[in-house]
Design a protein around this motif. Structure first.
Motif, PDB file in Angstrom:
ATOM      1  N   GLY A  38       0.796  -1.224   0.000  1.00 60.30           N
ATOM      2  CA  GLY A  38       0.000   0.000   0.000  1.00 60.30           C
ATOM      3  C   GLY A  38       0.826   1.270   0.000  1.00 60.30           C
ATOM      4  O   GLY A  38       0.275   2.371  -0.062  1.00 60.30           O
ATOM      5  N   ASN A  39       2.144   1.130   0.063  1.00 59.28           N
ATOM      6  CA  ASN A  39       3.019   2.300   0.031  1.00 59.28           C
ATOM      7  C   ASN A  39       3.648   2.468  -1.350  1.00 59.28           C
ATOM      8  O   ASN A  39       3.666   1.541  -2.157  1.00 59.28           O
ATOM      9  CB  ASN A  39       4.141   2.152   1.074  1.00 59.28           C
ATOM     10  N   VAL A  40       4.167   3.658  -1.591  1.00 53.36           N
ATOM     11  CA  VAL A  40       4.849   3.928  -2.855  1.00 53.36           C
ATOM     12  C   VAL A  40       6.316   3.533  -2.724  1.00 53.36           C
ATOM     13  O   VAL A  40       7.016   4.003  -1.833  1.00 53.36           O
ATOM     14  CB  VAL A  40       4.743   5.416  -3.251  1.00 53.36           C
ATOM     15  N   VAL A  41       6.744   2.637  -3.609  1.00 53.87           N
ATOM     16  CA  VAL A  41       8.111   2.125  -3.570  1.00 53.87           C
ATOM     17  C   VAL A  41       8.766   2.326  -4.929  1.00 53.87           C
ATOM     18  O   VAL A  41       8.132   2.146  -5.964  1.00 53.87           O
ATOM     19  CB  VAL A  41       8.114   0.618  -3.217  1.00 53.87           C
ATOM     20  N   GLU A  42      10.037   2.737  -4.914  1.00 56.11           N
ATOM     21  CA  GLU A  42      10.787   2.861  -6.164  1.00 56.11           C
ATOM     22  C   GLU A  42      11.240   1.460  -6.592  1.00 56.11           C
ATOM     23  O   GLU A  42      12.055   0.823  -5.918  1.00 56.11           O
ATOM     24  CB  GLU A  42      12.002   3.764  -5.980  1.00 56.11           C
ATOM     25  N   LEU A  43      10.697   0.960  -7.699  1.00 56.03           N
ATOM     26  CA  LEU A  43      11.040  -0.376  -8.179  1.00 56.03           C
ATOM     27  C   LEU A  43      11.881  -0.301  -9.446  1.00 56.03           C
ATOM     28  O   LEU A  43      11.698   0.607 -10.264  1.00 56.03           O
ATOM     29  CB  LEU A  43       9.762  -1.176  -8.476  1.00 56.03           C
ATOM     30  N   ASP A  44      12.759  -1.262  -9.616  1.00 53.18           N
ATOM     31  CA  ASP A  44      13.521  -1.360 -10.863  1.00 53.18           C
ATOM     32  C   ASP A  44      12.543  -1.678 -11.996  1.00 53.18           C
ATOM     33  O   ASP A  44      11.715  -2.599 -11.878  1.00 53.18           O
ATOM     34  CB  ASP A  44      14.561  -2.477 -10.778  1.00 53.18           C
ATOM     35  N   VAL A  45      12.626  -0.942 -13.075  1.00 54.91           N
ATOM     36  CA  VAL A  45      11.748  -1.175 -14.226  1.00 54.91           C
ATOM     37  C   VAL A  45      11.880  -2.615 -14.720  1.00 54.91           C
ATOM     38  O   VAL A  45      10.893  -3.251 -15.107  1.00 54.91           O
ATOM     39  CB  VAL A  45      12.075  -0.179 -15.362  1.00 54.91           C
ATOM     40  N   GLU A  46      13.114  -3.136 -14.673  1.00 56.22           N
ATOM     41  CA  GLU A  46      13.355  -4.494 -15.184  1.00 56.22           C
ATOM     42  C   GLU A  46      12.724  -5.577 -14.309  1.00 56.22           C
ATOM     43  O   GLU A  46      12.630  -6.729 -14.721  1.00 56.22           O
ATOM     44  CB  GLU A  46      14.867  -4.740 -15.303  1.00 56.22           C
ATOM     45  N   SER A  47      12.304  -5.212 -13.091  1.00 59.93           N
ATOM     46  CA  SER A  47      11.705  -6.213 -12.198  1.00 59.93           C
ATOM     47  C   SER A  47      10.193  -6.312 -12.388  1.00 59.93           C
ATOM     48  O   SER A  47       9.530  -7.097 -11.711  1.00 59.93           O
ATOM     49  CB  SER A  47      12.003  -5.864 -10.732  1.00 59.93           C
ATOM     50  N   ILE A  48       9.650  -5.533 -13.320  1.00 57.65           N
ATOM     51  CA  ILE A  48       8.195  -5.475 -13.536  1.00 57.65           C
ATOM     52  C   ILE A  48       7.838  -6.065 -14.887  1.00 57.65           C
ATOM     53  O   ILE A  48       8.458  -5.741 -15.906  1.00 57.65           O
ATOM     54  CB  ILE A  48       7.698  -4.011 -13.469  1.00 57.65           C
ATOM     55  N   ARG A 100       5.198   1.979 -20.041  1.00 54.01           N
ATOM     56  CA  ARG A 100       5.787   1.960 -21.384  1.00 54.01           C
ATOM     57  C   ARG A 100       6.534   3.264 -21.670  1.00 54.01           C
ATOM     58  O   ARG A 100       7.637   3.255 -22.240  1.00 54.01           O
ATOM     59  CB  ARG A 100       4.692   1.756 -22.433  1.00 54.01           C
ATOM     60  N   ALA A 101       5.905   4.391 -21.287  1.00 50.71           N
ATOM     61  CA  ALA A 101       6.538   5.690 -21.536  1.00 50.71           C
ATOM     62  C   ALA A 101       7.833   5.822 -20.737  1.00 50.71           C
ATOM     63  O   ALA A 101       8.819   6.400 -21.222  1.00 50.71           O
ATOM     64  CB  ALA A 101       5.568   6.813 -21.178  1.00 50.71           C
ATOM     65  N   SER A 102       7.858   5.296 -19.529  1.00 50.16           N
ATOM     66  CA  SER A 102       9.066   5.350 -18.696  1.00 50.16           C
ATOM     67  C   SER A 102      10.206   4.570 -19.342  1.00 50.16           C
ATOM     68  O   SER A 102      11.372   4.968 -19.269  1.00 50.16           O
ATOM     69  CB  SER A 102       8.770   4.783 -17.305  1.00 50.16           C
ATOM     70  N   LYS A 103       9.874   3.456 -19.983  1.00 49.46           N
ATOM     71  CA  LYS A 103      10.891   2.664 -20.668  1.00 49.46           C
ATOM     72  C   LYS A 103      11.422   3.402 -21.888  1.00 49.46           C
ATOM     73  O   LYS A 103      12.608   3.308 -22.221  1.00 49.46           O
ATOM     74  CB  LYS A 103      10.310   1.302 -21.058  1.00 49.46           C
ATOM     75  N   GLU A 108      15.334   3.910 -15.029  1.00 51.10           N
ATOM     76  CA  GLU A 108      15.738   2.623 -14.449  1.00 51.10           C
ATOM     77  C   GLU A 108      14.805   2.208 -13.323  1.00 51.10           C
ATOM     78  O   GLU A 108      14.674   1.014 -13.033  1.00 51.10           O
ATOM     79  CB  GLU A 108      17.176   2.711 -13.938  1.00 51.10           C
ATOM     80  N   THR A 109      14.180   3.188 -12.665  1.00 50.82           N
ATOM     81  CA  THR A 109      13.227   2.884 -11.596  1.00 50.82           C
ATOM     82  C   THR A 109      11.935   3.649 -11.830  1.00 50.82           C
ATOM     83  O   THR A 109      11.905   4.650 -12.560  1.00 50.82           O
ATOM     84  CB  THR A 109      13.785   3.262 -10.203  1.00 50.82           C
ATOM     85  N   ILE A 110      10.846   3.179 -11.189  1.00 53.67           N
ATOM     86  CA  ILE A 110       9.547   3.824 -11.331  1.00 53.67           C
ATOM     87  C   ILE A 110       8.789   3.686 -10.008  1.00 53.67           C
ATOM     88  O   ILE A 110       8.852   2.629  -9.363  1.00 53.67           O
ATOM     89  CB  ILE A 110       8.741   3.172 -12.486  1.00 53.67           C
TER      90      ILE A 110
END
Length: 303
Positions: A38-48, A100-103, A108-110
């Motif tokens: 439920g919190n906002v976390v910076e995730l690696d784009v490649e992990s999604i 998609r736009a972030s890629k 590198e993170t989102i």
């Protein structure tokens, strides 16, 4: 600005927590789950990974490039939503355009909201959340409704409660799926509107649907003009086919006769019925004023 910096730092801290094998969170009851879920976390784009349940299938390249430019200048304003699949592995629930736009930008993170859900829950979340969007075309919405009915096993009545739409609205969308695939594609591409599609549904033969559809596109017909064209077409068909003309005036079946009196009594109004040889029919309820129409509407819809 200080608040935003602090929030980003927190997100990065939670990201590090998720990458620690000793803190592999699999359920809401796990240690530190309350810090992440439920919190906002910076995730690696490649992990999604993208969501196979995503109802949107059309992504306009120009629109994506515009969003990418906005992200390049301002960053991600609204986080995406993901569900945790495995250790440091996530799946999109909503926000695929932002992803998609972030890629495209090369991020590198989102920032992402993290949820824990099984496949069934993820399907329902993805479909319901995306149905609420304003930029889905009518066919995408119709397909999403159909998937919820088929795969989540909900009735139209329950679906109405879950998505906050009237049952009649859901029915109107679902009926669009009976149109010829070419017309469905035309609706998705913006050549005709949902109003045009609803008029064309009244044409049974797919070949005739296409003939009228082509005239709508070539002549730029409005919805009202299309409705008149469909009405004229159907009347002409009846005139050319004596069997159909006779079928409309045939004797009313017993099941209609038995039920029509109850309907008249409930509505306190005149009710006319016509039936055809194949068992189909039409109920006509005339009204003579705005007040009478409103009264009948409340009786029929319950609101």
């Amino acid at each position: 600005m200080a608040k935003a910096t602090k929030k980003q730092a927190l997100g990065r801290g939670l990201s590090a927590l998720l990458k620690d094998p000793e803190n592999d969170i699999q359920s809401v009851s796990d240690k530190n789950a309350d810090k992440v879920i439920g919190n906002v976390v910076e995730l690696d784009v490649e992990s999604i990974e993208v969501n196979p349940f995503q109802p949107r299938s059309n992504f306009n390249d120009e629109s994506l490039q515009e969003l990418a430019s906005s992200i390049r200048e301002l960053g991600i304003i609204q986080p995406i939503t993901v569900r945790k699949l495995d250790f440091n592995k996530f799946q999109l629930v909503s926000g695929e355009r932002r992803f998609r736009a972030s890629k495209i930008v090369g991020l590198e993170t989102i920032p992402a909201y993290i949820r824990i859900a099984n496949d069934q829950e993820s399907l329902e979340m993805a479909l319901v959340e995306n149905i609420q969007r304003q930029d889905l075309d009518p066919i995408e919405i119709a397909l999403s409704y159909q998937r919820l009915i088929d795969e989540v096993k909900v009735t139209q009545e329950k679906l109405s409660d879950r998505v906050g739409k009237k049952r009649s609205t859901i029915t109107n969308y679902l009926r669009l799926l009976k149109l010829h695939p070419i017309i469905q594609t035309g609706m998705r591409d913006g050549f005709v509107s949902m109003g045009h599609g609803r008029a064309l549904i009244n044409i049974e033969k797919k070949k005739d649907q296409i003939n009228i559809y082509e005239k709508i596109v070539s002549d730029g017909l409005s919805v009202r003009e299309t409705e008149r064209l469909v009405k004229s077409y159907k009347e002409a068909k009846i005139e050319k086919d004596p069997s159909k003309k006779a079928a409309l005036t045939k004797e009313v079946p017993n099941f209609v006769t038995k039920g029509i009196d109850a309907l008249k009594s409930h509505l306190s109004a005149k009710v006319d019925v016509t039936t055809s040889a194949n068992g189909k029919g039409k109920i006509v309820i005339p009204f003579h004023s705005k007040e009478e129409f409103q009264r009948l509407r409340k009786l029929l819809t319950g609101d």
